[in-house]
Scaffold this active site. Structure first.
Site, short mmCIF file in Angstrom:
data_model
loop_
_atom_site.label_atom_id
_atom_site.label_comp_id
_atom_site.label_asym_id
_atom_site.label_seq_id
_atom_site.Cartn_x
_atom_site.Cartn_y
_atom_site.Cartn_z
N GLY A 224 -6.95 -16.46 7.07
CA GLY A 224 -7.85 -17.06 6.10
C GLY A 224 -7.27 -18.32 5.49
O GLY A 224 -6.34 -18.93 6.03
N PHE B 246 -4.20 -6.19 6.12
CA PHE B 246 -3.54 -7.42 5.69
C PHE B 246 -3.15 -8.33 6.85
O PHE B 246 -2.18 -9.08 6.76
CB PHE B 246 -2.31 -7.12 4.81
CG PHE B 246 -2.68 -6.63 3.44
CD1 PHE B 246 -2.83 -7.51 2.38
CD2 PHE B 246 -2.93 -5.29 3.22
CE1 PHE B 246 -3.21 -7.08 1.13
CE2 PHE B 246 -3.30 -4.84 1.97
CZ PHE B 246 -3.45 -5.73 0.92
N LEU C 230 -2.23 -1.20 -7.81
CA LEU C 230 -3.68 -1.31 -7.80
C LEU C 230 -4.13 -2.58 -7.10
O LEU C 230 -3.52 -3.63 -7.25
CB LEU C 230 -4.21 -1.33 -9.25
CG LEU C 230 -3.74 -0.22 -10.18
CD1 LEU C 230 -4.37 -0.41 -11.56
CD2 LEU C 230 -4.07 1.14 -9.62
N TYR D 186 -5.70 -10.24 8.32
CA TYR D 186 -6.87 -11.10 8.47
C TYR D 186 -6.49 -12.53 8.14
O TYR D 186 -6.00 -12.81 7.04
CB TYR D 186 -8.00 -10.63 7.56
CG TYR D 186 -8.66 -9.36 8.04
CD1 TYR D 186 -9.77 -9.40 8.87
CD2 TYR D 186 -8.13 -8.12 7.69
CE1 TYR D 186 -10.36 -8.24 9.33
CE2 TYR D 186 -8.72 -6.95 8.14
CZ TYR D 186 -9.83 -7.01 8.97
OH TYR D 186 -10.40 -5.86 9.43
N CYS E 163 -1.22 -11.30 -8.56
CA CYS E 163 -0.03 -10.56 -8.13
C CYS E 163 0.80 -11.27 -7.08
O CYS E 163 1.96 -11.62 -7.32
CB CYS E 163 -0.44 -9.17 -7.63
SG CYS E 163 -1.20 -8.13 -8.89
#
Length: 443
Positions: free
Chosen positions: A260, A256, A157, A258, A267
């Site tokens: 930053g 995934f 999730l 990007y 997690c």
């Protein structure tokens, strides 16, 4: 089916609500009386889009109940889900204290055979350990006649999209070699497996490693992209152009990648640490995992160093507006959040932080309490008042199209430090704003 879910956190509460919503009778065990009182009143103790309505509706209709009683849980359930926390210990290992407590507790009161589904993220071999804990407890009671089977059923999730991920999973991993247990799980998950075959059956240890491998690979993509962002700054390139260029390759894709100011949350940091520690316990040095962790820790310090460099280290008395506290948008979770690294760095240099986040303000207040160098604003605009500069740390939708003239008028030094590359450098330049982002040349 009669189901018990131990733990009312992001994994357990979502799983309990979604299973109740398709018709199962679910008892969710939460030992924290404060959290349980919130749940029984129709609220939820966490922020997750779509979850509160789902919990309230199923609770009102009687399919979802809450309790703190172990005896009630064991009496109620045909299947027990373990969805409790596995935080990192001092050495990076996953702490299985809560998992073992649940397993031992069930075995202490069980009167019939037990099917245990472990959804807590835990090291390879945890299902074996749960089974052994329960077997030892049952033997000590003189109830060796009670059989126990433990299935590894990891969750995949995303916080902020957990409800939809649980209702429409892209895969359902069942780690078991017991045909009877596999059949029960196939029946349980049938409502989520209608449009295509999503169930993958494998041995327990492979299922446990699959969960860690997935999270660690995603963390690797993020850290790799941040490494490329740092190289872009050195070489005079634009990481956003690079991202589009490599993402067009279907072998890489756009997810995934990007750049930053680092990943955080419940997690990725914990799972990278845990898998690295597990590997080291087998005398294997996982060089890639170590590099992923090292790059991320450095990246979380990047905004602070940029701000410090801009002010030549003279931050005492400065006020920095901060947009975003949560580790990502659509959650109130600040575990391992880059905002924490940034705030603590600014405070160490004597600066004051004026922060706003749509959901994480209560968590920030819980973590840091009342302090003179932390002001929690009522809006993103209020956070700007009296500030010298703005730092953007979380990519909330409401931050993506700001009033640029207002930024120019309000910020004392007309400077923005963007940890999520939300803005176009040329737009910032047109509005006469100094702009520092990740992997792009400052304007």
């Amino acid at each position: 089916m009669n189901i018990c879910v131990f733990g009312a956190g992001y994994v357990g509460l979502v799983q309990a609500a979604v299973l109740a919503n398709v018709g199962h009778n679910v008892l969710c065990i939460e030992t924290d009386e404060g959290k349980r009182a919130v749940l029984e009143s129709g609220g939820i103790p966490i922020f997750e889009p779509g979850l509160q309505g789902l919990v309230a509706a199923n609770h009102e209709e009687g399919r979802l109940r809450f309790s703190g009683s172990l005896e009630e849980a064991v009496k109620h359930a045909d299947i027990h889900f373990i969805a409790v926390g596995t935080p990192s210990d001092a050495n990076g290992y996953a702490d299985l204290t809560f998992v073992h407590e649940v397993a031992r507790g069930i075995a202490q009161v069980a009167q019939k055979d037990q099917l245990i589904i472990n959804k807590s993220t835990a090291p390879v071999g945890t299902a074996d350990a749960i089974e052994q804990v329960m077997r030892d407890t049952l033997d000590a009671r003189g109830r060796s006649d009670i059989q126990v089977d433990v299935v590894s059923n990891p969750e995949f999730l995303k916080q902020g999209a957990a409800v939809s991920d649980c209702q429409r999973p892209d895969r359902i991993i069942i780690g078991s070699s017991n045909p009877a247990s596999i059949e029960v799980l196939q029946e349980l998950y049938a409502p989520f497996n209608r449009n295509r075959e999503k169930i993958m059956v494998m041995d327990r240890r492979s299922a446990e490693l699959t969960k860690y491998a997935a999270n660690c690979f995603l963390a690797t993509k993020i850290s790799f992209m941040n490494e490329m962002a740092n190289l872009s700054e050195l070489f005079g390139a634009d990481i956003e152009a690079v991202r589009r260029g490599i993402g067009a390759d279907p072998r890489i894709g756009y997810d995934f990648i990007y750049p930053g100011c680092g990943y955080g949350g419940a997690c990725f940091p914990k799972d990278v640490r845990a898998l690295k520690a597990s590997a080291q316990s087998e005398d294997y040095e996982p060089a890639i995992l170590a590099a992923v962790e090292s790059v991320n820790e450095a990246q979380k310090k990047k905004l602070g160093h940029s701000i410090q460099a801009f002010y030549a280290g003279h931050l005492r008395g400065r006020v920095i507006a901060l947009w975003g506290l949560a580790f990502k948008a659509n959650t109130g979770d600040m575990r391992d959040a880059p905002s924490r690294t940034l705030m603590e760095h600014l405070w160490s240099l004597g600066a004051t932080v004026q922060a706003f986040d749509p959901e994480a303000m209560p968590e920030c207040r819980r973590l840091y309490g009342e302090r003179p160098d932390l002001i929690l604003a009522n809006s993103k605009e209020e956070a700007l008042v009296g500030a010298d500069a703005l730092a953007v740390v979380t990519d909330w939708q409401s931050f993506k199209a700001p009033d640029f003239p207002l930024l120019r008028r309000t910020l004392g030094d007309a400077v923005v430090f963007d940890g999520r590359n939300l803005y176009d450098p040329q737009v910032m330049k047109r509005h006469d704003l100094r702009y520092f982002s990740i992997g792009r040349q400052p304007v």
